[in-house]
Structures are given as C-alpha cells and as structure tokens.
Design an enzyme around this catalytic site. Structure first.
Site, PDB file in Angstrom:
ATOM      1  N   HIS A  82      -2.982   2.211   1.679  1.00  9.95           N
ATOM      2  CA  HIS A  82      -1.992   1.438   2.445  1.00  9.95           C
ATOM      3  C   HIS A  82      -0.581   2.009   2.471  1.00  9.95           C
ATOM      4  O   HIS A  82       0.181   1.704   3.381  1.00  9.95           O
ATOM      5  CB  HIS A  82      -1.894  -0.008   1.956  1.00  9.95           C
ATOM      6  CG  HIS A  82      -3.169  -0.760   1.937  1.00  9.95           C
ATOM      7  ND1 HIS A  82      -3.969  -0.892   3.040  1.00  9.95           N
ATOM      8  CD2 HIS A  82      -3.797  -1.423   0.926  1.00  9.95           C
ATOM      9  CE1 HIS A  82      -5.033  -1.617   2.732  1.00  9.95           C
ATOM     10  NE2 HIS A  82      -4.965  -1.933   1.462  1.00  9.95           N
ATOM     11  N   ASP A 243      -9.011   4.724  -2.964  1.00 15.13           N
ATOM     12  CA  ASP A 243      -9.393   4.745  -4.374  1.00 15.13           C
ATOM     13  C   ASP A 243     -10.585   3.853  -4.702  1.00 15.13           C
ATOM     14  O   ASP A 243     -11.534   4.279  -5.376  1.00 15.13           O
ATOM     15  CB  ASP A 243      -8.195   4.383  -5.258  1.00 15.13           C
ATOM     16  CG  ASP A 243      -7.489   3.090  -4.856  1.00 15.13           C
ATOM     17  OD1 ASP A 243      -7.908   2.427  -3.871  1.00 15.13           O
ATOM     18  OD2 ASP A 243      -6.495   2.734  -5.516  1.00 15.13           O
TER      19      ASP A 243
END
Length: 509
Positions: A82, A243
């Site tokens: 993000h 991740d």
C-alpha cells in the site's frame, strides 16, 4: 565450493529480512536482517533510501552467514503493501513514502468514497479502500503537496521500488497492485479514472508500472545494485509481491487453509480461485501470488498491543504471557484494541476501549484482556470471511511475531475451539520470496510454482489444542462486539456506550 541458490527479501515496516536458500532443495544457507526507522500512526512514513540501506546490510549479513559460497540465480522482493513511492523524471524518490498504517489520509479517502460510490468501487477492484490504500495517500498529496505530485514521473509501491532499484524496471505484480484501489484484478488493468478523481487529470498510464504475471521475470540485476549487494550483475529478478501474499506462498498453504497473521498488523486470509466481493467493505478481495485470489481482513492493531500491555503492567512479553495464562476462568475485563485507530472496521479516529474493570480485577485478567483483544478482532475478521461464503475448512496456521507468545497461541486455540498450527518458518515472507525466485530461475509455470511451494513447505513446529475451561466465549465475543460498535471509541464522538440502531461496524466513514 559453491551452491546454486536464490535470495528472498521481506522488506516489512519494521525491518528488512533476507534469506538465501539452496535452489534444488530450499534448504536455508544463510539469513540476515537490518532495522528500518520506526514508523507509527497517524503520520507513518519511511524514506525508500532507508529500505535500500537495510536491504544492502541484510543481504551482506546473509551472504556472510553462508558456510558455502552461494551462486545466486534469482532474487525476489516481497514488502509491506500500500505505501506510495513517488519518483521524479530521473528515478529518484521525491519524498518519504507514506506507509500502509498512515491514517492522515482518512478524510481524503472518505471524499473519494462519496465520489466513486462504495458499491461501484468494490465491484471494480474487489475491495472498499480505507486510508491504508495507496489511492488515499495520493489524494492526500494532491491536497497537501500538489507541487510534489506535479514533479512525479512514476508511482510505485514499496516492493516495486526495491525491484526498480535492482533492475531499473518499473514493474509490479497482481498481489500488490490489487491493494492500491485503482487496479481491476479481474481485467488485469489499471483504472486511471480513479486516479483522476484522487490527484487530478494527468497521463497516469505513463506513470504506472507494468503488472507482471507470477512467474515472469522483472529484469536482471544492474551492475550498480550488484556492487552494493556484493553479488554478480545479470542475476534474474522475479516480480516479487506483497508481504502477506508471499508468506502464504512460503508456508505452502492450500485453498481453504486459515492464515492467521499476528504481526505489526493482524490478518486472516485464505486462497481461492474465484474473486470475492464483500458489500460491507470488510473483506479485501485481493490477488495472491499464484494467479488466484487471497480474500483477507487486515487489522491495524496486533502484536504491538502486547508491547503496550507489557509496559503498562511493568513486565516483559514472556511475563505478560505468563500472567495471561494464569487469569483463570473468571470473565474479567474486555479490550477492544483500536489503539492507533483501526483499519477493518474502517475507524481511523478510534481509540482502544477497556471495559468491565472492577475493584476485584486482577493483574492477570488485565494481561489476558490485552493478549485476547487483538485475537477477538481477528475472530471478527474470520466471521466476515465466512459471511462471504469463503471456505475456511482447512487448518488454522498462525504466523508472525505474535506467535512467539504461548498465551497468544493458547487463547487463539480456545477462541477457535480448534487446533492451531505453527510451522517452522520464522520468516515466512522471505521464504515465499525464495519460492518465487526459484520458480522463476527454473522457468516454471504457475502449476510448477504451486507444486514447489508444497515441496518446500516447512515442518510443523508446534500444535496447540484448545483447553477445557469454563469461560463463556460466546458471551465474551458478544461483549467485545458490543463495545467495538460504540461511537465512544471514536475521538470526539458521542459518549454513549449503546450504539444507535443504524450504527453498524461496517459503516464506511
């Protein structure tokens, strides 16, 4: 003697971790880590150059830890999702990156929801963006630093930037692109019109990276990056990814398995082949690293809540766990852990709430409330996935720093009324990056990638079964939900515990 090997990177909020694994077997040859500058809400930022510095330090430490000389054949970078990285026309970062847990853009995001419409946004990108999403950061910059945005030539995400530093290629992947708020995962296309609304009309298509498939190389290692890392130039670089997405791959999980992440953020996720569209906005229907989807709910407050509790109670994390497990069966206090605002539900201005404290409350019960609070958030997240008909019939696998707490694992098993498994993978994200790197080095297709992940699946480290107890966990969850709905938790909100009839947890602010 040399060993063909791959190098996997996890550039998280807190640090950069690097693993070097044998290409043929996945055996760990060496690892290293280096810290990132601390970053906390509401204004949470890190400079991309600090990520590069930590990447170099961690890589050199991993190389030094190898007992045989690794011949690196491929590199893959996974990173925190993000965050917004702006590059100028020369490829240099224009400012520090606003991170996923930066909540300053909440008003800008709310204005975008009003303009685009929550239903339309969910249908087009699979998620209802919150202040965590990249598009919110862009809207904030357009409002507060328009001159900086005017100088931008490229928009990247954290893992994109590190791949760019390695190769000079402006690329990303489906998993990370699906968390921006302006990428249609089904169509595989960016949505420039949403960027027009966030940052004003401009040639966004020229500023956005190319979205690569799961096994398509991003490029090769440049001479400059190779020298900095202590590697040979020309090494193949894989597309990388987000991740949590890489961690799911690194654990070798199947569709329907329950991935329960307890790290800086909390996550409940599973993989599936079909997209998910949650009209309430709680579930993010993002993509995974194998061409499918990874519907998930991600909370803002997880393992750090334990750190706060240890400080307040004058102990350390093992001491906190010992206290929590000694609390007994009495109901005790209940914590809603929205300490730094919350991401899901979308409550950026919320604060934590601790209720049902009496003159008889013990230190042990307080410790249990702080350990259990983030887990109750994750149970709520799990309920929302099931409400979207997402299959969660597989094993419950816990991952992240929070799994080092025996109390966290035991209380989670109690709440699930099911066994919790911890796999022997301290760095699941870096491991997943190694899996992808190996697949790219072997020129595999997606089926080969999935098979490799299963073949490299780590062994079980621990299994924790639910206890026999007399606690009414159904009542506990109902009490937590009641308190979580309260507008009292929102800064400046009305001081009433009982919510109004039309106030729902899923309300888009």
């Amino acid at each position: 003697m040399t060993e063909d090997a791959v190098l996997g990177v996890d550039s998280s909020t807190q640090s950069c971790k690097v693993e070097i694994r044998e290409l043929a077997t996945g055996r760990l040859l060496g690892s290293g880590s280096a810290a990132h500058p601390p970053a906390f809400p509401p204004c949470s930022e890190q400079h991309p150059q600090d990520w590069v510095g930590a990447f170099i330090e961690a890589t050199r430490a991993a190389l030094a830890a190898c007992t045989v000389t690794p011949a690196i054949r491929s590199i893959s970078v996974a990173a925190q999702c993000h965050g917004l990285v702006l590059l100028d026309a020369h490829g240099e970062p224009l400012r520090a990156a606003k991170l996923w847990n930066d909540t300053t853009a909440a008003p800008n995001l709310a204005a975008l929801v009003d303009r685009i419409g929550s239903g339309r946004w969910i249908r087009s990108v699979g998620s209802l963006p919150t202040a965590a999403f990249t598009i919110a950061k862009l809207a904030w910059l357009a409002a507060h630093e328009p001159a900086t945005l005017d100088r931008a030539a490229t928009l990247l995400l954290p893992h994109d930037y590190l791949t760019y530093w390695l190769t000079g290629a402006r690329v990303t992947d489906r998993s990370d692109a699906s968390g921006t708020g302006y990428f249609n995962t089904d169509a595989g296309q960016w949505i420039p019109g949403y960027l027009d609304l966030a940052g004003g009309p401009r040639d966004w298509s020229a500023m956005l990276p190319t979205v690569l498939g799961p096994c398509r190389p991003a490029g090769t290692l440049t001479a400059a990056a190779a020298t900095a890392l202590g590697l040979d130039a020309g090494i193949t670089v894989a597309p990388g990814g987000g991740d949590q997405h890489a961690a799911y791959l690194g654990l070798g999980l199947d569709d329907g398995d329950q991935y329960i992440g307890i790290g800086t953020s909390g996550v409940v996720a599973t993989s599936r082949r079909a997209p998910v569209f949650d009209p309430t906005g709680m579930v993010d229907g993002v993509a995974d690293l194998t061409g499918g989807y990874l519907p998930l709910v991600s909370t803002l407050n997880a393992a750090r809540v334990g750190e706060v509790a240890a400080r307040l109670l004058g102990t350390d994390l093992p001491g906190l766990a010992e206290l929590a497990l000694a609390a007994g069966d009495a109901p005790g206090p209940v914590l809603v852990p929205f300490l730094d605002g919350e991401r899901k539900p979308d409550r950026p201005d919320a604060r934590g709430g601790l209720v049902d404290v009496t003159s008889h409350t013990t230190r042990e019960e307080l410790a249990r409330a702080f350990v259990e609070g983030p887990l109750l958030s994750l149970m709520n997240a799990r309920d929302h996935l099931r409400a979207c008909n997402v299959d969660l019939g597989g094993a419950a696998v816990a991952v992240g720093g929070g799994t080092r707490s025996v109390a966290t694992l035991q209380l989670l098993a109690d709440l699930l009324d099911d066994e919790v498994t911890v796999l022997d993978a301290d760095e699941a994200t870096a491991r997943g990056a190694c899996v992808q790197a190996a697949a790219v080095a072997g020129e595999m297709d997606v089926a080969g990638l999935v098979e490799l992940a299963k073949r490299w699946q780590p062994p079980v480290r621990a299994r924790v079964a639910p206890r026999h107890h007399r606690r009414d966990l159904t009542a506990l969850r109902a009490r937590w939900a009641e308190v979580a709905r309260s507008p009292l938790l929102d800064s400046g909100g009305p001081a009433l515990l009982t919510p109004s009839p039309d106030h729902r947890e899923e309300t888009v602010r």
